[in-house]
Design an enzyme around this catalytic site. Structure first.
Site, PDB file in Angstrom:
ATOM      1  N   CYS A 127      31.048  53.975  37.665  1.00 56.59           N
ATOM      2  CA  CYS A 127      30.897  52.951  36.623  1.00 56.59           C
ATOM      3  C   CYS A 127      29.520  52.978  35.949  1.00 56.59           C
ATOM      4  O   CYS A 127      29.314  52.336  34.923  1.00 56.59           O
ATOM      5  CB  CYS A 127      31.183  51.564  37.193  1.00 56.59           C
ATOM      6  N   HIS A 260      27.843  46.516  32.766  1.00 56.48           N
ATOM      7  CA  HIS A 260      29.150  47.084  33.113  1.00 56.48           C
ATOM      8  C   HIS A 260      30.127  45.932  33.329  1.00 56.48           C
ATOM      9  O   HIS A 260      29.823  44.968  34.032  1.00 56.48           O
ATOM     10  CB  HIS A 260      29.012  47.932  34.380  1.00 56.48           C
ATOM     11  N   ASN A 290      38.194  46.194  34.381  1.00 54.53           N
ATOM     12  CA  ASN A 290      37.084  47.108  34.646  1.00 54.53           C
ATOM     13  C   ASN A 290      37.532  48.526  34.286  1.00 54.53           C
ATOM     14  O   ASN A 290      38.390  49.090  34.962  1.00 54.53           O
ATOM     15  CB  ASN A 290      36.721  46.995  36.134  1.00 54.53           C
TER      16      ASN A 290
HETATM   17  O1  UT7 Z   1      32.724  48.726  39.031  1.00 52.69           O
HETATM   18  C1  UT7 Z   1      32.178  48.126  40.156  1.00 52.69           C
HETATM   19  C2  UT7 Z   1      33.328  47.817  40.987  1.00 52.69           C
HETATM   20  N1  UT7 Z   1      33.624  46.617  41.558  1.00 52.69           N
HETATM   21  C3  UT7 Z   1      33.127  45.387  41.452  1.00 52.69           C
HETATM   22  O2  UT7 Z   1      32.260  45.038  40.739  1.00 52.69           O
HETATM   23  C4  UT7 Z   1      33.794  44.414  42.360  1.00 52.69           C
HETATM   24  C5  UT7 Z   1      32.826  43.497  43.006  1.00 52.69           C
HETATM   25  N2  UT7 Z   1      33.516  42.547  43.832  1.00 52.69           N
HETATM   26  C6  UT7 Z   1      34.293  41.571  43.324  1.00 52.69           C
HETATM   27  O3  UT7 Z   1      34.424  41.431  42.128  1.00 52.69           O
HETATM   28  C7  UT7 Z   1      34.952  40.622  44.292  1.00 52.69           C
HETATM   29  O4  UT7 Z   1      34.501  40.900  45.593  1.00 52.69           O
HETATM   30  C8  UT7 Z   1      36.502  40.711  44.246  1.00 52.69           C
HETATM   31  C9  UT7 Z   1      37.014  40.168  42.911  1.00 52.69           C
HETATM   32  C10 UT7 Z   1      36.973  42.146  44.429  1.00 52.69           C
HETATM   33  C11 UT7 Z   1      37.111  39.863  45.362  1.00 52.69           C
HETATM   34  O5  UT7 Z   1      36.645  38.538  45.269  1.00 52.69           O
HETATM   35  P1  UT7 Z   1      36.066  37.788  46.540  1.00 52.69           P
HETATM   36  O6  UT7 Z   1      35.703  36.443  46.103  1.00 52.69           O
HETATM   37  O7  UT7 Z   1      34.969  38.646  47.120  1.00 52.69           O
HETATM   38  O8  UT7 Z   1      37.322  37.728  47.472  1.00 52.69           O
HETATM   39  P2  UT7 Z   1      37.577  38.376  48.927  1.00 52.69           P
HETATM   40  O9  UT7 Z   1      37.691  39.853  48.841  1.00 52.69           O
HETATM   41  O10 UT7 Z   1      36.599  37.785  49.876  1.00 52.69           O
HETATM   42  O11 UT7 Z   1      39.017  37.791  49.253  1.00 52.69           O
HETATM   43  C12 UT7 Z   1      39.255  36.373  49.314  1.00 52.69           C
HETATM   44  C13 UT7 Z   1      40.736  36.128  49.564  1.00 52.69           C
HETATM   45  C14 UT7 Z   1      41.287  36.967  50.733  1.00 52.69           C
HETATM   46  O12 UT7 Z   1      42.213  36.158  51.413  1.00 52.69           O
HETATM   47  P3  UT7 Z   1      41.797  35.394  52.764  1.00 52.69           P
HETATM   48  O13 UT7 Z   1      41.379  36.465  53.724  1.00 52.69           O
HETATM   49  O14 UT7 Z   1      40.668  34.470  52.388  1.00 52.69           O
HETATM   50  O15 UT7 Z   1      43.060  34.686  53.138  1.00 52.69           O
HETATM   51  C15 UT7 Z   1      42.041  38.071  50.042  1.00 52.69           C
HETATM   52  O16 UT7 Z   1      43.097  38.590  50.819  1.00 52.69           O
HETATM   53  O17 UT7 Z   1      41.505  36.491  48.420  1.00 52.69           O
HETATM   54  C16 UT7 Z   1      42.582  37.363  48.831  1.00 52.69           C
HETATM   55  N3  UT7 Z   1      42.884  38.265  47.705  1.00 52.69           N
HETATM   56  C17 UT7 Z   1      43.804  37.979  46.769  1.00 52.69           C
HETATM   57  N4  UT7 Z   1      44.613  36.923  46.594  1.00 52.69           N
HETATM   58  C18 UT7 Z   1      45.425  36.939  45.510  1.00 52.69           C
HETATM   59  C19 UT7 Z   1      42.309  39.456  47.437  1.00 52.69           C
HETATM   60  N5  UT7 Z   1      42.833  39.957  46.311  1.00 52.69           N
HETATM   61  C20 UT7 Z   1      43.767  39.063  45.885  1.00 52.69           C
HETATM   62  C21 UT7 Z   1      44.634  39.020  44.771  1.00 52.69           C
HETATM   63  N6  UT7 Z   1      45.426  37.948  44.622  1.00 52.69           N
HETATM   64  N7  UT7 Z   1      44.665  39.995  43.836  1.00 52.69           N
END
Ligand code: UT7
Length: 333
Positions: A127, A260, A290
């Site tokens: 990215c 980005h 993204n």
């Molecule tokens: O180009 C660079 C690449 N990437 C990035 O910049 C990504 C950087 N990270 C992020 O943007 C965030 O970490 C995410 C958007 C990927 C995830 O958000 P988060 O607030 O860090 O959530 P998490 O991974 O801690 O997950 C929270 C909950 C989990 O459930 P439990 O364990 O709390 O029950 C996940 O299983 O959200 C759940 N979850 C979803 N629920 C519904 C994860 N993905 C989804 C989904 N829909 N698509």
């Protein structure tokens, strides 16, 4: 009698045209959620919008390659710059989703544009790829190696998404953005900086590779989202400060910030730490998702074409992604 050569005027590089291209197939969060539900994967528009700010993304149809998107974006940039493709002597294409293992997608783009002879190569910095590519093109122009460059970010990330992993497949989209960068006697690019920290290879990767006619290892994207989030917020602030210092400019002199486009929360927190009002922040992640190396030139082109960003504006571009890599370019458009 001795004679001295007249001093050579300093040579800079400047963006003279921008272009972009999105494949026509657009999926809203609801449409994607309905598609995933067929495989028993649960997600919702509400979760995606709250956590990322993404509302829709574009996916290329089967058979459409990275080079196809790149060529469309390049043609729009050439047209905007009023530059004939034949005069391009450098193509740098940033991608992690190339058409082939080799040759480079840049060479395929060169061929599709009907030109030959100039340098053409790909940059792989995920990215951060466009910021890397722009910095390399700027250096090559300033040192006289090239005169007119096409710098492109193009991705078909839909090809490497694991549609069984709701934590990643809802985040990414396909698209391409391009700029024409030309030699100039006034500076366009003011300063730039690139970084990498290979200790974090594993937090964002596609671990598979081709060997003996087979793909060995998982060929789909893996990400530790929270780990990426934490690093991204810190390095984006530090590198922004650093390019501003190098150019002798202050935050107040930045007209537009284009980080980005990964996640609205990362974008807003970067703007906040830099004390830039949100109306100086360019946001396209809501409509594009993204698009990795394509996200910055896509956001730049959309903002130029809508009349938001104008010639003469000072723009701060910031990339961050797998590697871990990051970097920034400060420029006067
Ligand atoms: O180009 C660079 C690449 N990437 C990035 O910049 C990504 C950087 N990270 C992020 O943007 C965030 O970490 C995410 C958007 C990927 C995830 O958000 P988060 O607030 O860090 O959530 P998490 O991974 O801690 O997950 C929270 C909950 C989990 O459930 P439990 O364990 O709390 O029950 C996940 O299983 O959200 C759940 N979850 C979803 N629920 C519904 C994860 N993905 C989804 C989904 N829909 N698509």
């Amino acid at each position: 009698m001795t004679s001295t050569a007249p001093p050579t005027p300093p040579r800079y590089s400047r963006i003279t045209g921008t272009g972009s291209y999105l494949p026509p197939r657009r999926l809203t969060n609801d449409a994607l959620a309905a598609q995933l539900a067929q495989d028993g994967i649960e997600t919702s528009d509400q979760w995606i919008v709250e956590r990322t700010g993404i509302k829709a993304r574009h996916f290329a149809d089967a058979g459409v390659a990275c080079s196809d998107l790149a060529v469309q974006a390049a043609r729009h940039a050439l047209e905007a710059a009023d530059v004939d493709a034949a005069s391009i002597d450098l193509i740098i294409l940033a991608t992690s989703t190339p058409d082939m293992v080799f040759p480079s997608t840049a060479c395929i783009v060169q061929q599709k544009l009907g030109i030959h002879g100039g340098a053409a190569f790909d940059v792989q910095a995920v990215c951060s790829g466009f910021v890397y590519a722009l910095t390399i093109a700027d250096s090559m122009i300033r040192t006289g190696v090239a005169t007119k460059a096409l710098v492109i970010g193009s991705e078909v990330f839909s090809r490497i998404l694991d549609f069984k992993d709701r934590g990643t497949c809802v985040l990414f989209g396909d698209g391409a953005g391009a700029v024409v960068l030309e030699a100039s006697d006034t500076p366009g690019i003011l300063s730039s900086e690139l970084h990498a920290d290979g200790r974090h290879v594993g937090i964002l990767c596609v671990p598979g590779h081709v060997s003996g006619g087979q793909v060995l290892g998982d060929p789909l994207l893996k990400m530790d989202g929270p780990a990426v989030f934490k690093i991204a917020v810190n390095v984006l602030y530090d590198v922004a400060r650093s390019v501003l210092d190098k150019a002798g400019r202050s935050e107040a002199q930045v007209d537009w910030l284009i980080p980005h486009q990964a996640n609205i929360r990362i974008l807003q927190s970067t703007a906040k730490r830099l004390k830039l009002p949100f109306d100086k922040l360019i946001v396209t992640v809501d409509q594009h998702g993204n698009t990795s190396a394509a996200s910055i030139p896509l956001a730049l082109d959309v903002s130029v074409r809508s009349g938001k960003i104008a010639r003469g504006d000072t723009v701060l571009l910031e990339g961050v992604g797998g590697g871990f890599t990051w970097g920034a370019v400060l420029l006067d458009l």
